[in-house]
Design a protein around this motif. Structure first.
Motif, PDB file in Angstrom:
ATOM      1  N   SER A 125       3.316   2.142  -6.275  1.00 46.96           N
ATOM      2  CA  SER A 125       3.901   1.412  -7.342  1.00 46.96           C
ATOM      3  C   SER A 125       3.266   0.455  -8.300  1.00 46.96           C
ATOM      4  O   SER A 125       2.416  -0.233  -7.903  1.00 46.96           O
ATOM      5  CB  SER A 125       5.383   0.662  -7.114  1.00 46.96           C
ATOM      6  OG  SER A 125       5.799   0.049  -8.350  1.00 46.96           O
ATOM      7  N   GLY A 126       3.226   0.282  -9.655  1.00 49.16           N
ATOM      8  CA  GLY A 126       2.522  -0.436 -10.415  1.00 49.16           C
ATOM      9  C   GLY A 126       2.891  -1.843 -10.376  1.00 49.16           C
ATOM     10  O   GLY A 126       2.328  -2.807 -10.945  1.00 49.16           O
ATOM     11  N   SER A 127       4.363  -2.018  -9.658  1.00 47.90           N
ATOM     12  CA  SER A 127       4.894  -3.202  -9.655  1.00 47.90           C
ATOM     13  C   SER A 127       4.331  -4.313  -8.624  1.00 47.90           C
ATOM     14  O   SER A 127       3.414  -3.755  -7.853  1.00 47.90           O
ATOM     15  CB  SER A 127       6.308  -3.318  -9.447  1.00 47.90           C
ATOM     16  OG  SER A 127       7.149  -2.852 -10.412  1.00 47.90           O
ATOM     17  N   PRO A 128       4.323  -5.633  -8.810  1.00 46.20           N
ATOM     18  CA  PRO A 128       3.734  -6.430  -7.649  1.00 46.20           C
ATOM     19  C   PRO A 128       3.930  -5.958  -6.309  1.00 46.20           C
ATOM     20  O   PRO A 128       5.156  -5.667  -6.128  1.00 46.20           O
ATOM     21  CB  PRO A 128       4.122  -7.950  -8.250  1.00 46.20           C
ATOM     22  CG  PRO A 128       4.517  -7.616  -9.829  1.00 46.20           C
ATOM     23  CD  PRO A 128       5.209  -6.397  -9.764  1.00 46.20           C
ATOM     24  N   TYR A 129       2.925  -6.145  -5.572  1.00 49.25           N
ATOM     25  CA  TYR A 129       3.178  -5.822  -3.946  1.00 49.25           C
ATOM     26  C   TYR A 129       4.285  -6.629  -3.480  1.00 49.25           C
ATOM     27  O   TYR A 129       5.013  -6.166  -2.571  1.00 49.25           O
ATOM     28  CB  TYR A 129       1.887  -6.138  -3.265  1.00 49.25           C
ATOM     29  CG  TYR A 129       2.016  -5.740  -1.773  1.00 49.25           C
ATOM     30  CD1 TYR A 129       2.050  -4.380  -1.329  1.00 49.25           C
ATOM     31  CD2 TYR A 129       1.936  -6.802  -0.888  1.00 49.25           C
ATOM     32  CE1 TYR A 129       2.311  -4.299   0.043  1.00 49.25           C
ATOM     33  CE2 TYR A 129       1.973  -6.652   0.457  1.00 49.25           C
ATOM     34  CZ  TYR A 129       2.324  -5.361   0.808  1.00 49.25           C
ATOM     35  OH  TYR A 129       2.323  -5.252   2.204  1.00 49.25           O
ATOM     36  N   GLU A 130       4.334  -8.029  -3.819  1.00 48.01           N
ATOM     37  CA  GLU A 130       5.519  -8.755  -3.189  1.00 48.01           C
ATOM     38  C   GLU A 130       6.703  -8.310  -3.173  1.00 48.01           C
ATOM     39  O   GLU A 130       7.746  -8.346  -2.434  1.00 48.01           O
ATOM     40  CB  GLU A 130       5.270 -10.224  -3.799  1.00 48.01           C
ATOM     41  CG  GLU A 130       4.045 -10.810  -3.344  1.00 48.01           C
ATOM     42  CD  GLU A 130       2.875 -10.541  -4.224  1.00 48.01           C
ATOM     43  OE1 GLU A 130       1.865 -11.093  -3.901  1.00 48.01           O
ATOM     44  OE2 GLU A 130       2.938  -9.729  -5.276  1.00 48.01           O
TER      45      GLU A 130
END
Length: 262
Positions: A125-130
């Protein structure tokens, strides 16, 4: 590396690469994460709000994917600069209940379907890993890759070390996920909704463009990639697996066909 051999060695892995934002989840799970950063006083709130605006532009249909992603990453890098890793993790934990509500109802069953077919699941995903790793854990997906900020001595430097939403980003994440080991391309699967997912589609034998944006929809038409929406995606994926010459020939594939017939 991805193997294109017609008769893959028995040791070759079969993988399923899943997208999160706009595919398994409504909109972007990065939105509640950035909102949580701002609410918690983590980082630069002006840059955080600018990142929210850039993401909203794409999801609202007023901005192209590549330009929106580049702007969002630039603003988010500035927003995180100087933030402590522990603060970022707390913001992700606080954002997760809202992000979890964005996961679409079919997601759990799709993951179970892919596992039943003997596929190793990877979330890119392009979203933050956290926040991405929390989604993977919730859905039982074996591995997660997302945007990563660089931290030194516990603080964010303002640099990003992984940017899957940018051109080449998902291809790089896939290389990391496979770690150079051979993969059975013809028996591997991917699903996504944006142009960045095409980088993965080109590396697998089974690709599903889920409620694709206009650019990916055009590419899907040109390249004969299957399209699906939230109403039929499970039936489409079940049929793909059941009729596949390798996946459908296994006992698990036969079980999937029977399950789909009930």
């Amino acid at each position: 590396m991805i193997s294109h051999a017609q008769s893959p060695a028995r040791s070759h892995a079969r993988i399923a690469v899943l997208d999160l934002d706009g595919t398994l989840a409504e909109g972007s799970v990065a939105l509640p994460f950035v909102e949580s950063l701002i609410a918690g006083g983590v980082g630069d709130p002006v840059a955080g709000r600018a990142a929210l605006g850039a993401m909203a532009g794409y999801h609202g249909g007023t901005a192209a994917h590549s330009s929106s992603a580049a702007a969002a990453y630039a603003h988010l890098a500035r927003a995180l600069e100087g933030a402590e890793r522990t603060e970022v993790e707390r913001a992700a934990a606080a954002a997760w209940p809202a992000a979890r509500k964005r996961i679409l109802p079919f997601a759990d069953e799709l993951v179970r379907l892919l596992h039943s077919a003997g596929l190793r699941t990877v979330l890119i995903s392009g979203s933050p890993y956290e926040i991405v790793r929390r989604a993977a854990a919730e859905l039982g997906i074996g591995e997660a890759h997302g945007m990563r900020a660089e931290f030194r001595r516990g603080r964010c430097t303002g640099a990003l070390t992984s940017t899957p939403a940018l051109p080449g980003g998902k291809r790089a994440a896939l290389r990391t996920a496979t770690k150079g080991s051979p993969v059975d391309r013809r028996s591997s699967f991917a699903i996504g909704n944006s142009p960045s997912d095409a980088e993965v589609f080109e590396q697998v034998g089974l690709a599903v463009a889920f409620e694709p944006d206009p650019v990916l929809r055009g590419w899907a038409m040109d390249r004969d990639w299957i399209t699906a929406d939230r109403r039929n995606v499970l039936a489409v994926c079940r049929d793909l697996i059941a009729t596949h010459p390798v996946l459908g020939a296994t006992g698990r594939g036969a079980g999937l066909r029977a399950a789909g017939a009930r």
